[in-house]
Motif scaffolding. Structure first.
Motif, short mmCIF file in Angstrom:
data_model
loop_
_atom_site.label_atom_id
_atom_site.label_comp_id
_atom_site.label_asym_id
_atom_site.label_seq_id
_atom_site.Cartn_x
_atom_site.Cartn_y
_atom_site.Cartn_z
N GLU A 34 29.32 54.50 74.24
CA GLU A 34 30.52 53.89 73.66
C GLU A 34 30.77 52.50 74.22
O GLU A 34 31.06 51.57 73.47
CB GLU A 34 31.74 54.77 73.91
N TYR B 236 36.81 57.64 77.98
CA TYR B 236 37.89 57.20 77.08
C TYR B 236 39.21 57.01 77.82
O TYR B 236 40.00 56.13 77.50
CB TYR B 236 38.05 58.18 75.91
N LYS C 226 38.38 55.33 62.36
CA LYS C 226 36.99 55.76 62.19
C LYS C 226 36.09 54.90 63.09
O LYS C 226 36.11 53.67 62.98
CB LYS C 226 36.59 55.61 60.72
N VAL C 227 35.33 55.55 63.97
CA VAL C 227 34.48 54.82 64.92
C VAL C 227 33.02 55.27 64.80
O VAL C 227 32.24 55.13 65.74
CB VAL C 227 35.00 54.98 66.38
N VAL D 43 32.92 60.11 63.04
CA VAL D 43 33.57 60.21 64.33
C VAL D 43 34.92 59.52 64.16
O VAL D 43 34.98 58.38 63.69
CB VAL D 43 32.76 59.51 65.44
N ILE D 44 35.98 60.25 64.49
CA ILE D 44 37.31 59.70 64.31
C ILE D 44 38.08 59.74 65.63
O ILE D 44 37.85 60.60 66.48
CB ILE D 44 38.11 60.44 63.22
N GLU D 45 39.00 58.79 65.77
CA GLU D 45 39.89 58.78 66.92
C GLU D 45 41.11 59.62 66.60
O GLU D 45 41.42 59.87 65.44
CB GLU D 45 40.30 57.34 67.24
N ASN D 46 41.83 60.02 67.64
CA ASN D 46 42.99 60.88 67.42
C ASN D 46 44.11 60.18 66.65
O ASN D 46 45.00 60.83 66.14
CB ASN D 46 43.51 61.49 68.73
N ALA E 262 38.05 60.40 70.84
CA ALA E 262 37.33 60.51 69.57
C ALA E 262 36.60 61.84 69.52
O ALA E 262 36.16 62.34 70.55
CB ALA E 262 36.34 59.36 69.41
N GLU E 263 36.50 62.39 68.33
CA GLU E 263 35.76 63.62 68.11
C GLU E 263 35.03 63.53 66.77
O GLU E 263 35.42 62.75 65.90
CB GLU E 263 36.70 64.84 68.11
#
Length: 163
Positions: free
Chosen positions: A44, A17, A80-81, A73-76, A56-57
């Protein structure tokens, strides 16, 4: 000859990332490379995500929950990914099927590739037991998933299944 799936970042490819790699310097990996056993993947990037990209976490769950549609799974930054992570996991599984791979070495703590621990979704650096999306999907389909800290065990498993 049996092939092995390995996270591209562990092989020195700058696909993380943050645009970096997570290179492992390991004699076993070098042997696999010289034998032509390695199939490299970054779920990814394979799913079309950029380098670099926001961290993302998995939010309040693990890869299994993502596969079951229970968590995202969301990015900081709040993006939403989930769909990209599911697509990347599917691509990794298809590579395993194409090359008859049943052993993978994936990057620990990643929301895709973590095999025993991932970040908790708070972007605070806290790790929790769990698997990433790709690791969970591969395990559901019989692939033995190891982290970069378990290369010797992965090699033992590979040699036990080699013909």
């Amino acid at each position: 000859m049996r092939k092995i799936l390995i996270s591209a970042c562990l092989l020195g490819k700058k696909v993380r990332y943050d645009g970096g790699a997570l290179s492992v310097d390991d004699q076993i990996v070098e042997q696999w490379r010289s034998e032509g056993r390695i199939v490299s993947v970054c779920p990814e990037v394979e799913a079309g995500m950029s380098i670099p990209r926001p961290p993302a976490e998995i939010f309040k769950g693990s890869g299994k929950g993502v596969l079951n549609g229970e968590v995202d799974v969301i990015e900081n930054d709040g993006g939403k990914v989930t769909n990209e992570f599911l697509a990347g996991a599917s691509i990794a599984l298809n590579l395993c099927r194409k090359f008859d791979i049943d052993i993978a070495v994936l990057a620990e703590f990643s929301p895709s590739c973590g095999s025993t621990a991932i970040y908790d979704g708070s972007f605070s650096g806290k790790k929790v037991p769990g698997m990433g999306v790709t690791a969970a999907l591969l395990r559901e389909h019989g692939v033995h998933v190891f982290s970069q800290y378990e290369i010797a065990q992965a090699n033992t498993a590979l040699l036990a299944t080699s013909s």
